[in-house]
Design a protein around this motif. Structure first.
Motif, mmCIF file in Angstrom:
data_model
loop_
_atom_site.group_PDB
_atom_site.id
_atom_site.type_symbol
_atom_site.label_atom_id
_atom_site.label_comp_id
_atom_site.label_asym_id
_atom_site.label_seq_id
_atom_site.Cartn_x
_atom_site.Cartn_y
_atom_site.Cartn_z
ATOM 1 N N THR A 704 -32.315 -31.844 26.338
ATOM 2 C CA THR A 704 -33.742 -31.948 26.045
ATOM 3 C C THR A 704 -34.556 -32.003 27.329
ATOM 4 O O THR A 704 -35.584 -31.326 27.474
ATOM 5 C CB THR A 704 -34.032 -33.194 25.188
ATOM 6 O OG1 THR A 704 -33.294 -33.107 23.971
ATOM 7 C CG2 THR A 704 -35.518 -33.295 24.867
ATOM 8 N N THR A 707 -34.417 -28.600 29.021
ATOM 9 C CA THR A 707 -35.242 -27.627 28.293
ATOM 10 C C THR A 707 -36.717 -27.883 28.537
ATOM 11 O O THR A 707 -37.496 -26.944 28.768
ATOM 12 C CB THR A 707 -34.938 -27.679 26.789
ATOM 13 O OG1 THR A 707 -33.578 -27.320 26.570
ATOM 14 C CG2 THR A 707 -35.844 -26.720 26.022
ATOM 15 N N LEU A 708 -37.132 -29.153 28.484
ATOM 16 C CA LEU A 708 -38.534 -29.476 28.743
ATOM 17 C C LEU A 708 -38.927 -29.060 30.155
ATOM 18 O O LEU A 708 -40.018 -28.512 30.375
ATOM 19 C CB LEU A 708 -38.774 -30.973 28.541
ATOM 20 C CG LEU A 708 -38.716 -31.481 27.100
ATOM 21 C CD1 LEU A 708 -38.863 -33.008 27.073
ATOM 22 C CD2 LEU A 708 -39.811 -30.843 26.249
ATOM 23 N N ALA A 711 -38.922 -25.188 30.218
ATOM 24 C CA ALA A 711 -40.044 -24.666 29.431
ATOM 25 C C ALA A 711 -41.374 -24.940 30.120
ATOM 26 O O ALA A 711 -42.275 -24.088 30.125
ATOM 27 C CB ALA A 711 -40.036 -25.278 28.033
ATOM 28 N N THR A 733 -40.514 -18.851 27.461
ATOM 29 C CA THR A 733 -40.794 -20.237 27.065
ATOM 30 C C THR A 733 -40.453 -20.483 25.601
ATOM 31 O O THR A 733 -39.725 -21.434 25.289
ATOM 32 C CB THR A 733 -42.270 -20.589 27.354
ATOM 33 O OG1 THR A 733 -42.542 -20.380 28.737
ATOM 34 C CG2 THR A 733 -42.551 -22.036 26.997
ATOM 35 N N PRO A 734 -40.954 -19.661 24.654
ATOM 36 C CA PRO A 734 -40.560 -19.911 23.260
ATOM 37 C C PRO A 734 -39.075 -19.726 23.010
ATOM 38 O O PRO A 734 -38.496 -20.432 22.170
ATOM 39 C CB PRO A 734 -41.389 -18.894 22.467
ATOM 40 C CG PRO A 734 -41.889 -17.910 23.449
ATOM 41 C CD PRO A 734 -41.989 -18.609 24.756
ATOM 42 N N VAL A 737 -37.415 -22.998 24.010
ATOM 43 C CA VAL A 737 -37.708 -24.075 23.066
ATOM 44 C C VAL A 737 -36.961 -23.857 21.753
ATOM 45 O O VAL A 737 -36.375 -24.799 21.189
ATOM 46 C CB VAL A 737 -39.228 -24.170 22.826
ATOM 47 C CG1 VAL A 737 -39.536 -25.168 21.713
ATOM 48 C CG2 VAL A 737 -39.941 -24.572 24.107
#
Length: 777
Positions: A704, A707-708, A711, A733-734, A737
């Motif tokens: 997480t 990814t954050l 992103a 980016t999408p 996520v």
């Protein structure tokens, strides 16, 4: 593996010192890094079509130039203010470095008859002597000149073009940028003096200058913003500024090693590969976050510092190694593409990925264990949400599985809406001069694109032969009847115009002359004028064997342009003398073919990389079952996002397709960590539900945070001044996520359902009681 871990932790200080020494040596190569922001890096080195264009340009040498467009607010380029702006441009063109000539309405010559009638040589008299009535009379005469309205003036008189040619050192990037800056200064000065004249300018050197300026602005503002926000995010999630700075240092060392390596290797950065260091930065931090995350979890359970680090290394060494290999494969697959700009980007990131792995293992244990011994950070900032995810999967795993499955199936149905075709100008900034000029050329002239051909008779003075002339004229007439054609210009137009003028403007002589000596006289006269007025483009070669023909087109996508070219080639093959040699004389088709071939190559590269990544996971996870299951969370984030893209946009350019291979290399990191921890739990005897909760608990916080961070880093690029970076923000980016959501909400229920089904066939109890599952949260 334990032997390696003991050495990495137990001998961390000498390993750290050795790594720093290597870094200092390799990073010194940064001074040798060079950047090429021109479009040459986009072409394949052995592109045959490009070689044809270069061959034609030897016969039809064209100076580099800047195009000025006048789009006055009044809608009339013959108003006195706009004419004065053109006059000042003509007087001041030599302020452009290396300028050799300027061509505009003001130095457009009249034919012999009109020159005698108006008692002047040029279309426009001295502007200072004109009244508006005089200018209106000039306008009426100019709009009746068909040659003029095909090249310099729009048919309605609301746009005029001027060309400044220059002869700078084309191999010297600094020289090209200086020339472009001088053009911008002249344009801005004219705009201040004539705000209503609507002055815009375009040119290849200006493209390069814009790319250079965009890169400089991104380096000054966007990249520091990414680094700053990422550091703040890590501080919030890890609850430790010291560890956040450690990870930042890790990424900085990796970037230094990456840039140093390409400097020593002589690899030149380009407008795409300049994005490489930012991608390397995020990947380097992702490797470190996994190790720090598990280390902190161990410290929260009161493990000693070295013991917690050994446990973290033991848990993460396999998945981090697998993630490094698979990510490198994803980026190296770009070598399947023939464009140096694209495979150069892939190689830069692949080098960085490998250095990130080495730096993480060599430096992170030493840096992390330097943290103050009495300070144990509070639980990770994402532990609460991850615990909630675990409970959600435990209680509602079936609805989550079917909801995600429905989304996957629906977006798969949208994928065919994507087309491997796009407008060559779709990437242009709407506020730029280029966008304004291209739109104006399309709307007012129908010439935002063009196809240039060299027709070679293969005979000395062959273009004076009536048979050759008639065939070229037939070709021109056929082209003008095609719906894609806005206009056609060739030297046959000049001959007809001169023949008509020689017979006092009699329309009956608006045809090709049939006297060979007369034709030669016309051509020699034009050549003499061309020597006096170098702004004129060559329309035949020096030995009179070949002519240049231009077909104006508008609003064609790459595929439509190629189809039109194929139609033209088909007519040529069926109708023109086979002894004539036809070659492309500009880069329009070269670019279109390049984009088509690159798209095909990228799709093949993506297929190859996906297959290699799957095989790597099969071997690395030591499980055929779980290796095949890993395909789903790695592939479906891409299909979901591109399915929605197909519904909303539908155009796939090479620079969009490039994200296929990039994304598969990046998103596999999360699934590897979930799967490796799930498999480890299953091998210790945990049932599927408990093993899934264990994997979410162990890997969830780290994936997480990574990814954050990733992103956030890619999303900030939406504010970049560079088109390629903005593409990354829109699609990557999408994808990142969605990959996280599938890894947390789809992959665990998928693993549970699959293993429960297998265990059920074997007669094994698979449902744990609530306390058993909760023990892992």
């Amino acid at each position: 593996m334990q032997f390696l871990i003991n050495h990495l932790v137990g001998r961390r200080k000498p390993i750290c010192l050795l790594m720093l020494l290597i870094t200092a040596t390799v990073a010194s190569g940064i001074q040798h890094v060079t950047t090429d922001t021109s479009d040459r890096a986009l072409f394949a080195e052995n592109d045959s079509a490009r070689m044809d264009v270069e061959e034609v340009r030897k016969d039809f040498p064209r100076s580099s130039s800047f195009l000025f467009a006048f789009l006055p607010k009044s809608g009339n380029v013959f108003d006195l203010g706009t004419l004065r702006a053109m006059e000042e441009l003509t007087e001041r063109y030599d302020e452009v470095e290396s300028a050799i000539s300027v061509g505009s309405l003001l130095n457009s010559r009249l034919n012999r008859i009109d020159a005698d009638r108006f008692d002047r040589d040029y279309l426009v008299p001295v502007v200072s002597s004109l009244t508006q009535e005089d200018a209106d009379a000039v306008r009426e005469h100019a709009l009746a000149d068909e040659l003029l309205t095909k090249t310099t003036l729009s048919p309605t008189g609301d746009m005029a073009l001027a060309v400044i040619k220059y002869a700078g050192n084309q191999k010297d990037r600094a020289s090209r940028l200086d020339i472009a800056r001088s053009v911008v200064e002249l344009r801005d000065s004219l705009r201040l003096s004539y705000p209503d004249a609507g002055i815009f300018t375009i040119g290849s050197a200006l493209f390069e200058l814009e790319g250079h300026n965009a890169q400089a602005q991104d380096t000054r503002f966007v990249f520091p913003l990414v680094i700053g926000l990422s550091t703040l995010l890590l501080w919030f999630c890890l609850k430790s500024l010291f560890l956040s700075l450690c990870l930042l240092s890790l990424a900085a060392v990796t970037i230094g090693l990456t840039l140093g390596s390409i400097g020593w290797a002589g690899i030149e950065l380009n407008q795409i590969s300049t994005m490489g260091p930012l991608v390397v930065y995020t990947i380097a931090m992702a490797d470190g976050i996994h190790i720090v995350s598990i280390y902190l979890q161990g410290r929260h359970r009161s493990l000693g510092r070295e013991e917690a680090m050994r446990e973290s290394m033991a848990v993460n060494l396999q998945p981090v190694s697998l993630a490094t290999v698979t990510t490198a494969i994803g980026f190296l697959s770009l070598n399947y593409c023939s464009s140096p700009a694209i495979y150069g980007f892939g190689n830069v990131v692949a080098i960085g990925v490998c250095w990130a792995y080495v730096v993480t293992l060599a430096l992170l244990p030493a840096l992390t264990l330097l943290a103050p011994s009495g300070s144990i950070p509070q639980p990770l900032g994402v532990r609460g949400p991850i615990a909630e995810v675990g409970r959600l999967v435990s209680r509602h795993g079936t609805p989550l599985f079917w909801t995600c499955g429905a989304l996957i199936v629906t977006t798969l149905a949208f994928l065919p809406l994507n087309q491997l075709d796009f407008s060559p100008y779709s990437f242009v900034d709407e506020d730029s001069d280029f966008h304004t000029v291209i739109d104006a050329l399309s709307e007012k002239v129908g010439n935002d694109q063009s196809l240039a051909y060299s027709i070679d008779s293969e005979e000395y003075y062959g273009i004076t032969e009536p048979d050759f002339l008639n065939e070229v004229e037939d070709f021109s007439n056929w082209l003008e009847r095609q719906p894609q054609t806005s206009f056609v210009t060739s030297y046959t137009d000049l001959l007809k115009s001169l023949n008509k003028a020689e017979h006092d403007g009699d329309e009956a002589y608006d045809k090709l002359p049939d006297d060979k000596l007369q034709i030669i006289d016309h051509l020699v006269s034009y050549q003499l004028i061309q020597e006096i007025e170098p702004q004129l483009e060559p329309i035949f070669d020096s030995d009179y064997s070949a002519i240049r023909l231009v077909v104006g087109t508008s609003d064609l996508t790459n595929r439509e342009l190629l189809e039109f070219n194929d139609t033209i080639q088909g007519w040529i093959g069926a109708n023109l003398n086979p002894t004539y040699q036809i070659k492309h004389g500009d880069n329009s088709i070269v670019f279109a073919r390049m984009n088509q071939s690159i798209s095909s190559e990228l799709m093949k590269g993506f297929t190859l990389s996906f297959a290699l990544i799957t095989v790597t996971l099969l071997v690395g996870l030591k499980s055929l079952r779980y290796g095949l299951i890993s395909i789903m969370p790695n592939l479906f984030p891409v299909t979901i996002v591109f399915g929605i893209w197909g519904l909303l946009v539908g155009e796939l350019s090479p620079y969009i397709l490039m994200l296929f291979s990039i994304s598969i290399g990046l998103v596999v990191d999360d699934s590897v960590h979930i799967l490796s921890k799930y498999i480890a739990a299953r091998r210790t005897g945990d049932p599927p539900a408990a093993a899934a909760l264990y994997s979410i608990n162990k890997a969830g916080p780290a994936i997480t945070i990574t990814t954050l961070s990733l992103a956030l880093g890619t999303f900030v690029l939406i504010f970049s001044n560079t088109f390629y970076f903005q593409n990354v923000a829109k699609l990557l980016t999408p994808i990142i996520v969605v990959a996280l959501l599938l890894d947390l909400l789809f992959l665990p229920p998928l693993l549970i359902r699959f293993d429960q089904w297998l265990d059920g066939r074997k007669g094994i109890r698979t449902q744990p009681d609530r306390s058993e599952a909760s023990a892992h949260v």
